[in-house]
Scaffold this motif. Structure first.
Motif, mmCIF file in Angstrom:
data_model
loop_
_atom_site.group_PDB
_atom_site.id
_atom_site.type_symbol
_atom_site.label_atom_id
_atom_site.label_comp_id
_atom_site.label_asym_id
_atom_site.label_seq_id
_atom_site.Cartn_x
_atom_site.Cartn_y
_atom_site.Cartn_z
ATOM 1 N N LEU A 182 0.830 -1.207 0.000
ATOM 2 C CA LEU A 182 0.000 0.000 0.000
ATOM 3 C C LEU A 182 0.860 1.250 0.000
ATOM 4 N N PHE A 183 1.926 1.261 0.787
ATOM 5 C CA PHE A 183 2.800 2.432 0.827
ATOM 6 C C PHE A 183 3.399 2.711 -0.556
ATOM 7 N N PHE A 184 3.868 1.673 -1.226
ATOM 8 C CA PHE A 184 4.483 1.887 -2.538
ATOM 9 C C PHE A 184 3.444 2.230 -3.599
ATOM 10 N N PHE A 185 2.225 1.707 -3.466
ATOM 11 C CA PHE A 185 1.170 2.108 -4.398
ATOM 12 C C PHE A 185 0.866 3.593 -4.261
ATOM 13 N N LEU A 186 0.806 4.083 -3.010
ATOM 14 C CA LEU A 186 0.539 5.499 -2.804
ATOM 15 C C LEU A 186 1.711 6.368 -3.235
ATOM 16 N N LYS A 187 2.918 5.877 -3.029
ATOM 17 C CA LYS A 187 4.105 6.684 -3.309
ATOM 18 C C LYS A 187 4.487 6.650 -4.793
ATOM 19 N N ASP A 188 4.502 5.455 -5.392
ATOM 20 C CA ASP A 188 5.020 5.301 -6.761
ATOM 21 C C ASP A 188 4.006 4.655 -7.693
ATOM 22 N N GLY A 189 2.713 4.866 -7.424
ATOM 23 C CA GLY A 189 1.703 4.217 -8.258
ATOM 24 C C GLY A 189 1.808 4.585 -9.721
ATOM 25 N N ALA A 190 2.028 5.878 -10.007
ATOM 26 C CA ALA A 190 2.113 6.318 -11.399
ATOM 27 C C ALA A 190 3.325 5.714 -12.101
ATOM 28 N N LYS A 191 4.455 5.650 -11.423
ATOM 29 C CA LYS A 191 5.659 5.074 -12.031
ATOM 30 C C LYS A 191 5.464 3.589 -12.326
ATOM 31 N N ILE A 192 4.840 2.881 -11.400
ATOM 32 C CA ILE A 192 4.598 1.448 -11.610
ATOM 33 C C ILE A 192 3.667 1.232 -12.796
ATOM 34 N N TRP A 193 2.604 2.036 -12.869
ATOM 35 C CA TRP A 193 1.650 1.888 -13.972
ATOM 36 C C TRP A 193 2.295 2.248 -15.308
ATOM 37 N N ASN A 194 3.084 3.308 -15.330
ATOM 38 C CA ASN A 194 3.782 3.681 -16.570
ATOM 39 C C ASN A 194 4.767 2.602 -17.010
ATOM 40 N N PHE A 195 5.368 1.906 -16.051
ATOM 41 C CA PHE A 195 6.280 0.817 -16.397
ATOM 42 C C PHE A 195 5.539 -0.281 -17.155
ATOM 43 N N PHE A 196 4.346 -0.627 -16.708
ATOM 44 C CA PHE A 196 3.573 -1.665 -17.390
ATOM 45 C C PHE A 196 3.040 -1.187 -18.740
ATOM 46 N N LEU A 197 2.934 0.129 -18.931
ATOM 47 C CA LEU A 197 2.412 0.651 -20.199
ATOM 48 C C LEU A 197 3.500 0.880 -21.245
ATOM 49 N N ARG A 198 4.756 0.658 -20.898
ATOM 50 C CA ARG A 198 5.845 0.916 -21.848
ATOM 51 C C ARG A 198 5.715 0.154 -23.167
ATOM 52 N N PRO A 199 5.305 -1.111 -23.165
ATOM 53 C CA PRO A 199 5.240 -1.828 -24.449
ATOM 54 C C PRO A 199 4.137 -1.350 -25.368
ATOM 55 N N PHE A 200 3.225 -0.489 -24.906
ATOM 56 C CA PHE A 200 2.052 -0.120 -25.689
ATOM 57 C C PHE A 200 2.173 1.328 -26.168
ATOM 58 N N THR A 201 1.604 1.577 -27.324
ATOM 59 C CA THR A 201 1.600 2.923 -27.902
ATOM 60 C C THR A 201 0.254 3.176 -28.566
ATOM 61 N N GLY A 202 0.014 4.434 -28.894
ATOM 62 C CA GLY A 202 -1.156 4.792 -29.673
ATOM 63 C C GLY A 202 -2.466 4.554 -28.948
ATOM 64 N N GLU A 203 -3.436 4.061 -29.713
ATOM 65 C CA GLU A 203 -4.782 3.880 -29.196
ATOM 66 C C GLU A 203 -4.834 2.862 -28.061
ATOM 67 N N ARG A 204 -4.004 1.817 -28.161
ATOM 68 C CA ARG A 204 -4.009 0.805 -27.110
ATOM 69 C C ARG A 204 -3.499 1.392 -25.786
ATOM 70 N N GLU A 205 -2.478 2.218 -25.847
ATOM 71 C CA GLU A 205 -1.990 2.863 -24.630
ATOM 72 C C GLU A 205 -3.049 3.786 -24.052
ATOM 73 N N ALA A 206 -3.744 4.528 -24.935
ATOM 74 C CA ALA A 206 -4.789 5.431 -24.454
ATOM 75 C C ALA A 206 -5.906 4.648 -23.765
ATOM 76 N N LYS A 207 -6.276 3.499 -24.336
ATOM 77 C CA LYS A 207 -7.317 2.687 -23.708
ATOM 78 C C LYS A 207 -6.864 2.164 -22.349
ATOM 79 N N LEU A 208 -5.612 1.742 -22.274
ATOM 80 C CA LEU A 208 -5.098 1.223 -21.004
ATOM 81 C C LEU A 208 -5.054 2.319 -19.945
ATOM 82 N N ARG A 209 -4.734 3.540 -20.345
ATOM 83 C CA ARG A 209 -4.755 4.645 -19.379
ATOM 84 C C ARG A 209 -6.185 4.900 -18.897
ATOM 85 N N ARG A 210 -7.138 4.810 -19.805
ATOM 86 C CA ARG A 210 -8.535 4.967 -19.398
ATOM 87 C C ARG A 210 -8.966 3.814 -18.489
#
Length: 376
Positions: A182-210
Motif C-alpha cells: 500500500l505504501f508503494f502504491f501510494l508513493k510510486d503508483g504512477a511510475k509502476i503503472w507507466n512501467f507496465f504501459l511501456r510496451p504499448f503505444t497509440g490507441e491501445r496505450e490510451a485505452k489502457l490509461r482509461r
C-alpha cells in the motif's frame, strides 16, 4: 486449355467446406470458448497457489484507490508528494487500527453472551416451528440439526481448526505485506503503472490509461460508498435495538457494520442474529419489530443509499453480484466474498472501456498524465 485439378486440391476443398458451413463455424467458436475457459481456469488456479501475495495486493490496490483523492487533495494544498503520501498512509493505518481495536474489544467482551443468546433464540425458533400454525415434524427438525452438527464436526472443519496457527501466521504475514505494498502504491503508483504501459503505444496505450483511471474510480467509489452505507446500517439498526432495549445492542451494531461489506447477504445475516437475540430477551413481538427494522433499512440501502452514495461505481445486476459472491466465497472464503463484488465491478468497467461503451469516457482525456495513484 483448362488445367485439370490436382488430386490434392480436390481433397482440400471438402475439408475447407466442412468448416465453412454453420456447424463448422459453431465448432470453431466452441473451440475458442473452451480454450479461453481453459486459460481462465489455469490462471485462477495459478493465482490461488500464491493467494498470500495476490490477496494483499488486491486489498492494497482497493485501499489505495479509496485514499487516492485525499493524497491528491493534500498535494493541491501545496504539500510535497512524499509528505502527502506519508500523511495519508499514517492516517489510514491509524483509522484501520482504531476501527479494528474497537470491533475486537467490543465483540470479544460479550461474545459468549451473544453466542448463548443466539443459541437460545434458535431453540425458541425450533419450539415455535414445532407448535406453530404450520407445525413441522420433529423428525425433520432433528435431521436438520444433525446435519449442522455433522458439518461442524466434519474432518474438513477439524482440519481447518488444526491449521489455525498457520492461518494466524498467514494473516500476520499478509497484513504486513499489504501495508508495505500500500505504501508503494501510494508513493510510486504512477511510475509502476507507466512501467507496465511501456510496451504499448497509440490507441491501445490510451485505452489502457482509461482502464487505469476507471479502475481507480470504481474501486475508490465502491469502498467509500460501502463504508458509508455500512455506517448508516449499523447506526440505524443499533439505534433501533437500543430503543427496543435489546441486550448486546452495541456488539450487534458492530456485526452489522462488518457484514455490510458483503453485499446482499451480509446485512440479512446480521439482522437474523439480532432478531434471534431479541426473541430470547424481549419476546416474539420485539423480534418481529427488529425484523421489520432490518427489512426497512435494507430497502433504504438498496433503493436510496447505494444509488446516491455509490453513483455509477457499482453497475451490476443483483444476479451478477450473487454469482460473484458465490465464486469468491468458494475460492477464498470470507475474504473472497468481500473482494468479489468490487473485482466484478472493475471487470465490467474494463469491458465497457475497451469496447468504448463506458459513459464516463467522455470525461476522460487520454492525453493527460496519469494520477499518482494509478493501479499497478
Amino acid at each position: 486449355m483448362a488445367r485439370a485439378a490436382r488430386p490434392s486440391e480436390n481433397r482440400r476443398k471438402p475439408a475447407a467446406a466442412l468448416w465453412a458451413d454453420g456447424l463448422g463455424r459453431v465448432g470453431i467458436r466452441s473451440a475458442q470458448v473452451l480454450l479461453i475457459l481453459a486459460v481462465a481456469v489455469a490462471s485462477v488456479y495459478a493465482l490461488m497457489q500464491i493467494k498470500l501475495l495476490v490477496i494483499p495486493v488486491l486489498i492494497a490496490l482497493i485501499l489505495a484507490a479509496a485514499i487516492g483523492p485525499f493524497v491528491n487533495m493534500l498535494r493541491r494544498r501545496g504539500l510535497p508528494g512524499a509528505a502527502a503520501t506519508g500523511i495519508a498512509f499514517v492516517a489510514l493505518l491509524i483509522l484501520l487500527a482504531g476501527v479494528s481495536t474497537v470491533i475486537y474489544f467490543s465483540v470479544r467482551s460479550q461474545w459468549g453472551d451473544l453466542a448463548q443468546q443466539a443459541s437460545s433464540g434458535l431453540d425458541e425458533l425450533e419450539q415455535f416451528l414445532r407448535n406453530g400454525p404450520v407445525p413441522i415434524d420433529q423428525e425433520q427438525l432433528d435431521q436438520a440439526r444433525e446435519g449442522i452438527i455433522q458439518f461442524a464436526t466434519s474432518s474438513q472443519v477439524r482440519s481447518g481448526a488444526i491449521t489455525g496457527l498457520s492461518v494466524v501466521t498467514e494473516f500476520i504475514t499478509g497484513t504486513i505485506l499489504m501495508v508495505v505494498i500500500l505504501f508503494f502504491f501510494l508513493k510510486d503508483g504512477a511510475k509502476i503503472w507507466n512501467f507496465f504501459l511501456r510496451p504499448f503505444t497509440g490507441e491501445r496505450e490510451a485505452k489502457l490509461r482509461r482502464v487505469g483511471s476507471r479502475t481507480l474510480e470504481v474501486l475508490g467509489g465502491y469502498v467509500r460508498g460501502t463504508a458509508i452505507v455500512a455506517l448508516v446500517d449499523a447506526v440505524a439498526i443499533g439505534a433501533a435495538l437500543l430503543i427496543l432495549q435489546v441486550p448486546l445492542a452495541f456488539p450487534l451494531a458492530i456485526i452489522v457494520f462488518m457484514t455490510a461489506f458483503i453485499p446482499l447477504v451480509g446485512a440479512t445475516v446480521a439482522g437474523i442474529l439480532a432478531a434471534l437475540v431479541a426473541l430470547v430477551a424481549n419476546g416474539p413481538v420485539v423480534a418481529l419489530i427488529v425484523v421489520a427494522v432490518v427489512v426497512a433499512v435494507n430497502q433504504l440501502e438498496g433503493d436510496f443509499l447505494q444509488p446516491v452514495v455509490m453513483g455509477k461505481s457499482l453497475q451490476l445486476h443483483a444476479l451478477v453480484i450473487l454469482m460473484a459472491l458465490t465464486a469468491g466465497t468458494i475460492l477464498a472464503g470470507i475474504v473472497g466474498a468481500v473482494l468479489a463484488v468490487p473485482l466484478a465491478a472493475v471487470a465490467w468497467a474494463i469491458i465497457q472501456v475497451w469496447t468504448a461503451e463506458d459513459p464516463h469516457l467522455e470525461d476522460m482525456n487520454p492525453d493527460l498524465p496519469p494520477a499518482n495513484t494509478q493501479p499497478a
